[in-house]
Design a protein around this motif. Structure first.
Motif, mmCIF file in Angstrom:
data_model
loop_
_atom_site.group_PDB
_atom_site.id
_atom_site.type_symbol
_atom_site.label_atom_id
_atom_site.label_comp_id
_atom_site.label_asym_id
_atom_site.label_seq_id
_atom_site.Cartn_x
_atom_site.Cartn_y
_atom_site.Cartn_z
ATOM 1 N N GLY A 88 0.823 -1.216 0.000
ATOM 2 C CA GLY A 88 0.000 0.000 0.000
ATOM 3 C C GLY A 88 0.852 1.258 0.000
ATOM 4 O O GLY A 88 0.554 2.224 -0.713
ATOM 5 N N LYS A 89 1.920 1.262 0.791
ATOM 6 C CA LYS A 89 2.821 2.421 0.813
ATOM 7 C C LYS A 89 3.475 2.615 -0.554
ATOM 8 O O LYS A 89 3.641 3.747 -1.011
ATOM 9 N N ALA A 90 3.851 1.514 -1.189
ATOM 10 C CA ALA A 90 4.466 1.614 -2.518
ATOM 11 C C ALA A 90 3.475 2.203 -3.519
ATOM 12 O O ALA A 90 3.839 3.065 -4.338
ATOM 13 N N LEU A 91 2.214 1.750 -3.469
ATOM 14 C CA LEU A 91 1.195 2.309 -4.378
ATOM 15 C C LEU A 91 0.965 3.787 -4.106
ATOM 16 O O LEU A 91 0.856 4.586 -5.039
ATOM 17 N N GLU A 92 0.880 4.158 -2.834
ATOM 18 C CA GLU A 92 0.693 5.576 -2.496
ATOM 19 C C GLU A 92 1.836 6.416 -3.039
ATOM 20 O O GLU A 92 1.620 7.507 -3.581
ATOM 21 N N LEU A 94 3.796 5.696 -5.605
ATOM 22 C CA LEU A 94 3.703 5.732 -7.060
ATOM 23 C C LEU A 94 2.616 6.711 -7.511
ATOM 24 O O LEU A 94 2.831 7.501 -8.436
ATOM 25 N N ILE A 95 1.479 6.672 -6.860
ATOM 26 C CA ILE A 95 0.389 7.589 -7.200
ATOM 27 C C ILE A 95 0.848 9.032 -7.019
ATOM 28 O O ILE A 95 0.562 9.900 -7.849
ATOM 29 N N SER A 96 1.600 9.297 -5.948
ATOM 30 C CA SER A 96 2.080 10.667 -5.719
ATOM 31 C C SER A 96 3.163 11.073 -6.716
ATOM 32 O O SER A 96 3.316 12.249 -7.021
ATOM 33 N N MET A 97 3.923 10.106 -7.243
ATOM 34 C CA MET A 97 4.960 10.396 -8.242
ATOM 35 C C MET A 97 4.358 10.802 -9.587
ATOM 36 O O MET A 97 4.990 11.521 -10.356
ATOM 37 N N TYR A 98 3.142 10.297 -9.879
ATOM 38 C CA TYR A 98 2.509 10.533 -11.180
ATOM 39 C C TYR A 98 1.078 11.036 -10.979
ATOM 40 O O TYR A 98 0.115 10.397 -11.420
ATOM 41 N N PRO A 99 0.922 12.200 -10.349
ATOM 42 C CA PRO A 99 -0.422 12.665 -10.005
ATOM 43 C C PRO A 99 -1.321 12.966 -11.202
ATOM 44 O O PRO A 99 -2.545 12.943 -11.067
ATOM 45 N N ASP A 100 -0.735 13.247 -12.351
ATOM 46 C CA ASP A 100 -1.529 13.593 -13.532
ATOM 47 C C ASP A 100 -1.749 12.411 -14.470
ATOM 48 O O ASP A 100 -2.273 12.579 -15.562
ATOM 49 N N CYS A 101 -1.318 11.223 -14.047
ATOM 50 C CA CYS A 101 -1.390 10.061 -14.923
ATOM 51 C C CYS A 101 -2.456 9.068 -14.477
ATOM 52 O O CYS A 101 -2.800 8.979 -13.293
ATOM 53 N N GLN A 102 -2.937 8.329 -15.445
ATOM 54 C CA GLN A 102 -3.811 7.194 -15.162
ATOM 55 C C GLN A 102 -2.909 5.977 -15.009
ATOM 56 O O GLN A 102 -2.116 5.671 -15.887
ATOM 57 N N LEU A 103 -3.021 5.298 -13.861
ATOM 58 C CA LEU A 103 -2.277 4.072 -13.629
ATOM 59 C C LEU A 103 -3.118 2.910 -14.128
ATOM 60 O O LEU A 103 -4.315 2.836 -13.828
ATOM 61 N N VAL A 104 -2.506 2.028 -14.889
ATOM 62 C CA VAL A 104 -3.206 0.907 -15.515
ATOM 63 C C VAL A 104 -2.491 -0.386 -15.143
ATOM 64 O O VAL A 104 -1.263 -0.446 -15.164
ATOM 65 N N ARG A 129 -8.851 -0.327 -2.894
ATOM 66 C CA ARG A 129 -8.574 0.563 -1.747
ATOM 67 C C ARG A 129 -7.690 1.737 -2.153
ATOM 68 O O ARG A 129 -7.697 2.778 -1.503
ATOM 69 N N TYR A 130 -6.917 1.572 -3.198
ATOM 70 C CA TYR A 130 -5.996 2.622 -3.635
ATOM 71 C C TYR A 130 -6.470 3.328 -4.905
ATOM 72 O O TYR A 130 -5.683 3.940 -5.621
ATOM 73 N N GLY A 131 -7.765 3.245 -5.167
ATOM 74 C CA GLY A 131 -8.353 4.036 -6.239
ATOM 75 C C GLY A 131 -8.450 3.381 -7.597
ATOM 76 O O GLY A 131 -8.842 4.036 -8.566
ATOM 77 N N PHE A 132 -8.113 2.114 -7.698
ATOM 78 C CA PHE A 132 -8.266 1.421 -8.977
ATOM 79 C C PHE A 132 -9.705 0.945 -9.127
ATOM 80 O O PHE A 132 -10.346 0.569 -8.152
#
Length: 182
Positions: A88-92, A94-104, A129-132
């Motif tokens: 979960g920390k790793a996903l958080e 990553l999400i913060s590293m690419y705030p303008d991107c869609q993660l797929v 839980r992490y927005g997917f």
């Protein structure tokens, strides 16, 4: 928890490969002796996930910032370190590293009757839980079919598919379909 880029010359390159081999079934893995070559060829970033300076996981992503897409290739936490919040920390991060991107990401479809249905259900809930969210789409490549999930719905399939127009993908042409069709 921290994430550091790793390549084949890194002191933990072998350990990362061990985690990779133990975390994915043979049918979903790149042959181990080709792992670093293939990820370099496809411009995939290889991150080691560290907890107190110990390599505990990996995250491989392909970024296409011009299309605002970040595509997960492989993400795993070593089984000895699971259920501690590291993934979960790793996903958080990553999400913060690419705030303008869609993660797929793509993963085994959540179909009742699948041999590892409970595991797939747990994995799905983790990502939710992490927005997917489920996209209703899947893709088949190299003989396996995977359900697609993404952040920032709706899934921008057109932007995602643009990467397959790149010359390096000439051998890898997934077939896209609705999940209900599989």
């Amino acid at each position: 928890m921290e994430m550091l880029k790793i390549d084949r010359s890194h002191k933990d390159a072998g350990k990362l490969l061990d985690i990779y081999e133990r975390s994915f079934p043979d049918s979903e893995r790149i042959e181990s002796d080709k792992y670093y070559d293939m990820l370099e060829e496809y411009s995939v970033d290889i991150y080691g996930i560290y907890e107190e300076e110990v390599l505990v996981g990996l995250l491989n992503i392909m970024t296409r910032l011009e299309n605002r897409i970040v595509y997960f290739w492989f993400f795993a936490v070593d089984e000895k370190y699971r259920n501690r919040g590291i993934g979960g920390k790793a996903l958080e991060k990553l999400i913060s590293m690419y705030p303008d991107c869609q993660l797929v990401l793509d993963m085994g479809p959540l179909k009742e009757g699948a041999g590892n249905y409970e595991e797939r259900l747990m994995r799905t809930r983790f990502y939710e839980r992490y927005g997917f969210s489920h996209t209703g789409r899947c893709m088949t490549y190299f003989g396996s079919t995977f359900e697609i999930m993404c952040t920032k719905a709706p899934f921008r399939e057109g932007d995602f598919r643009k990467m397959y127009d790149e010359p390096m993908f000439k051998e890898w042409q997934p077939v896209f379909a609705d999940v209900d069709d599989i």
